[in-house]
Write an enzyme that holds these catalytic residues in place. Sequence first.
Site, PDB file in Angstrom:
ATOM      1  N   ASP A  93      -8.151  -4.817  -0.494  1.00  8.98           N
ATOM      2  CA  ASP A  93      -8.627  -5.499  -1.695  1.00  8.98           C
ATOM      3  C   ASP A  93      -8.407  -6.999  -1.656  1.00  8.98           C
ATOM      4  O   ASP A  93      -9.038  -7.735  -2.402  1.00  8.98           O
ATOM      5  CB  ASP A  93      -7.926  -4.929  -2.933  1.00  8.98           C
ATOM      6  CG  ASP A  93      -8.483  -3.568  -3.295  1.00  8.98           C
ATOM      7  OD1 ASP A  93      -9.647  -3.327  -2.957  1.00  8.98           O
ATOM      8  OD2 ASP A  93      -7.751  -2.772  -3.884  1.00  8.98           O
TER       9      ASP A  93
ATOM     10  N   HIS B  30       0.862  -1.188   0.000  1.00  2.00           N
ATOM     11  CA  HIS B  30       0.000   0.000   0.000  1.00  2.00           C
ATOM     12  C   HIS B  30       0.892   1.230   0.000  1.00  2.00           C
ATOM     13  O   HIS B  30       1.988   1.200   0.565  1.00  2.00           O
ATOM     14  CB  HIS B  30      -0.906   0.005   1.244  1.00  2.00           C
ATOM     15  CG  HIS B  30      -2.000   1.006   1.142  1.00  2.00           C
ATOM     16  ND1 HIS B  30      -1.833   2.319   1.510  1.00  2.00           N
ATOM     17  CD2 HIS B  30      -3.253   0.889   0.673  1.00  2.00           C
ATOM     18  CE1 HIS B  30      -2.963   2.968   1.280  1.00  2.00           C
ATOM     19  NE2 HIS B  30      -3.848   2.126   0.757  1.00  2.00           N
TER      20      HIS B  30
HETATM   21  N1  ACO Z   1       3.995  -7.903  -4.162  1.00  2.00           N
HETATM   22  C1  ACO Z   1       5.350  -8.013  -4.210  1.00  2.00           C
HETATM   23  N2  ACO Z   1       6.191  -6.968  -4.043  1.00  2.00           N
HETATM   24  C2  ACO Z   1       5.638  -5.765  -3.817  1.00  2.00           C
HETATM   25  C3  ACO Z   1       4.243  -5.577  -3.740  1.00  2.00           C
HETATM   26  C4  ACO Z   1       3.421  -6.706  -3.919  1.00  2.00           C
HETATM   27  N3  ACO Z   1       2.097  -6.612  -3.897  1.00  2.00           N
HETATM   28  N4  ACO Z   1       3.975  -4.275  -3.504  1.00  2.00           N
HETATM   29  C5  ACO Z   1       5.161  -3.647  -3.436  1.00  2.00           C
HETATM   30  N5  ACO Z   1       6.163  -4.550  -3.630  1.00  2.00           N
HETATM   31  C6  ACO Z   1       7.590  -4.265  -3.654  1.00  2.00           C
HETATM   32  C7  ACO Z   1       7.963  -3.572  -4.961  1.00  2.00           C
HETATM   33  O1  ACO Z   1       8.278  -4.500  -5.974  1.00  2.00           O
HETATM   34  C8  ACO Z   1       9.128  -2.736  -4.525  1.00  2.00           C
HETATM   35  O2  ACO Z   1      10.259  -3.571  -4.455  1.00  2.00           O
HETATM   36  P1  ACO Z   1      11.713  -3.035  -4.890  1.00  2.00           P
HETATM   37  O3  ACO Z   1      11.991  -1.909  -3.915  1.00  2.00           O
HETATM   38  O4  ACO Z   1      12.583  -4.241  -4.721  1.00  2.00           O
HETATM   39  O5  ACO Z   1      11.542  -2.565  -6.293  1.00  2.00           O
HETATM   40  C9  ACO Z   1       8.783  -2.313  -3.103  1.00  2.00           C
HETATM   41  O6  ACO Z   1       7.866  -3.301  -2.640  1.00  2.00           O
HETATM   42  C10 ACO Z   1       8.113  -0.954  -3.027  1.00  2.00           C
HETATM   43  O7  ACO Z   1       7.119  -0.876  -4.031  1.00  2.00           O
HETATM   44  P2  ACO Z   1       6.411   0.473  -4.451  1.00  2.00           P
HETATM   45  O8  ACO Z   1       5.561   0.289  -5.657  1.00  2.00           O
HETATM   46  O9  ACO Z   1       7.405   1.578  -4.480  1.00  2.00           O
HETATM   47  O10 ACO Z   1       5.510   0.703  -3.208  1.00  2.00           O
HETATM   48  P3  ACO Z   1       4.310   1.632  -3.137  1.00  2.00           P
HETATM   49  O11 ACO Z   1       4.116   1.790  -1.691  1.00  2.00           O
HETATM   50  O12 ACO Z   1       4.414   2.846  -3.945  1.00  2.00           O
HETATM   51  O13 ACO Z   1       3.172   0.701  -3.836  1.00  2.00           O
HETATM   52  C11 ACO Z   1       1.178  -0.352  -4.429  1.00  2.00           C
HETATM   53  C12 ACO Z   1       1.916   0.573  -3.437  1.00  2.00           C
HETATM   54  C13 ACO Z   1       1.097   0.305  -5.814  1.00  2.00           C
HETATM   55  C14 ACO Z   1      -0.235  -0.541  -3.883  1.00  2.00           C
HETATM   56  C15 ACO Z   1       1.925  -1.697  -4.536  1.00  2.00           C
HETATM   57  O14 ACO Z   1       2.092  -2.265  -3.256  1.00  2.00           O
HETATM   58  C16 ACO Z   1       1.221  -2.705  -5.452  1.00  2.00           C
HETATM   59  O15 ACO Z   1       1.382  -2.633  -6.688  1.00  2.00           O
HETATM   60  N6  ACO Z   1       0.408  -3.654  -4.864  1.00  2.00           N
HETATM   61  C17 ACO Z   1      -0.331  -4.601  -5.644  1.00  2.00           C
HETATM   62  C18 ACO Z   1      -1.634  -3.955  -6.148  1.00  2.00           C
HETATM   63  C19 ACO Z   1      -2.638  -3.734  -5.041  1.00  2.00           C
HETATM   64  O16 ACO Z   1      -2.909  -4.607  -4.231  1.00  2.00           O
HETATM   65  N7  ACO Z   1      -3.243  -2.513  -5.040  1.00  2.00           N
HETATM   66  C20 ACO Z   1      -4.276  -2.149  -4.069  1.00  2.00           C
HETATM   67  C21 ACO Z   1      -3.823  -1.094  -3.145  1.00  2.00           C
HETATM   68  S1  ACO Z   1      -5.070  -0.811  -1.912  1.00  2.00           S
HETATM   69  C22 ACO Z   1      -6.212   0.191  -2.636  1.00  2.00           C
HETATM   70  O17 ACO Z   1      -5.934   0.874  -3.600  1.00  2.00           O
HETATM   71  C23 ACO Z   1      -7.578   0.211  -2.085  1.00  2.00           C
END
Ligand code: ACO
Length: 381
Positions: free
Chosen positions: A317, A264
Amino acid sequence: MTQQIDQVELKRGLRDVYFETTESSNVIGDVGRLIYRGYDIHDLAEHSSFEETVFLMVQGHLPTRSELDLFETSLREARAIRPEIVDVIRSVKDAHPMDVLRTGISALAAFDPDTEEVSHEATLRKGIRITAQVPTIVAAHHRIRNGLDPLPPDPSLDHAGNFLYMLLGEKPDEDTTRLMGKDLIVHLDHGSNASSFAARVAASTLADLHGAIVAGIATLKGPLHGGAAEGVMKMALEIGDVANVEAYLDAKHEKHERIMGFGHAVYRAEDPRARHLREGSRLLAEKQGQPKWFQILSKVEEEMRPFAERGICVNVDFWSGSVYYLLGIPEDLFISIFAVARVPGYVAQVLEQQDNNMLIRPQLQYVGPTDMTYVPIGERG
Ligand code: ACO
């Protein structure tokens, strides 16, 4: 995230930028708390109703019994949509449900007596009408695209129960109604999320509420915002059996692919909203004699536990998708349910924006060329 380019401090994605104060909701990411107007989301999910929580958000305080009765009546009385709106829905019925909803809300503006009025009172009146009519549009579209006539709202049912009835054609039992109500409560508002921000940007130009909500809905549709519940259920269906979970996740991790329903932008601990839907999913699965999806998702959650050390925890979600699936709601409607819940959140934030408005107008740092010579089209190579 912050880059230094020619002395300008860029905050890409506006991460960690505070642009306004709010009294609506507070997302406390490091400990996984969500507060609506001072009240913990867990108390509201357990003890309040969606209608009462909407009142709290748009009026700023919990209602008295008579205030709530009046508010519930105004929501019930505003549920029906005009035949012209149904005609619009029919004419765009093959579009994505969120596009139909966006178009439907635009069409509502054409018939609302207060559309152009941006006073607090007018925005509140419109907010109640739009909140009441969004479920009717979503349900009418779903029926129409399946060759059925829309069902008129049932005034004997509450907001959540009536939505499920208009959508699925059957009056839900008390537990199911309560679960949908909880789902709507926990999705209602969430700080400066992308779609509420979009609604505020529109409102900050003194555009009307319908326009602000259309901006919010358009923004909510994106898969990085409202689309993950659908992705989680697709994942569970792909996994197919609890025995396949480990191999599925290993393959995903090997390819460095994200697991839907985890991580998140703000929470570094478990998303507090997930708890209520996990429990709802468990109870629903048990009641329906379909434990498979709950077992698969529980195993995914267990296997993903090591990611929590990096702040990648389960989000709302992850469990909402399975609840909708078990209720028999098709996957392309999952974001529309989010919209049913979030629209009054937009209303609360638009009211706040209007009450103390300042045009939201950040800067873009120009990094393109500056001294190009214009060449007439006929002379270009
Ligand atoms: N699975 C595996 N690795 C993950 C996940 C995940 N779901 N989410 C983040 N990471 C990792 C990234 O690959 C990244 O790794 P790295 O530093 O080695 O490249 C690190 O964690 C940070 O990721 P960011 O995208 O910078 O984190 P951010 O906090 O900006 O992302 C987001 C948030 C977009 C929600 C992300 O966690 C994601 O894509 N999750 C999956 C989609 C999802 O479930 N979205 C719903 C969000 S809740 C809502 O909107 C109601």
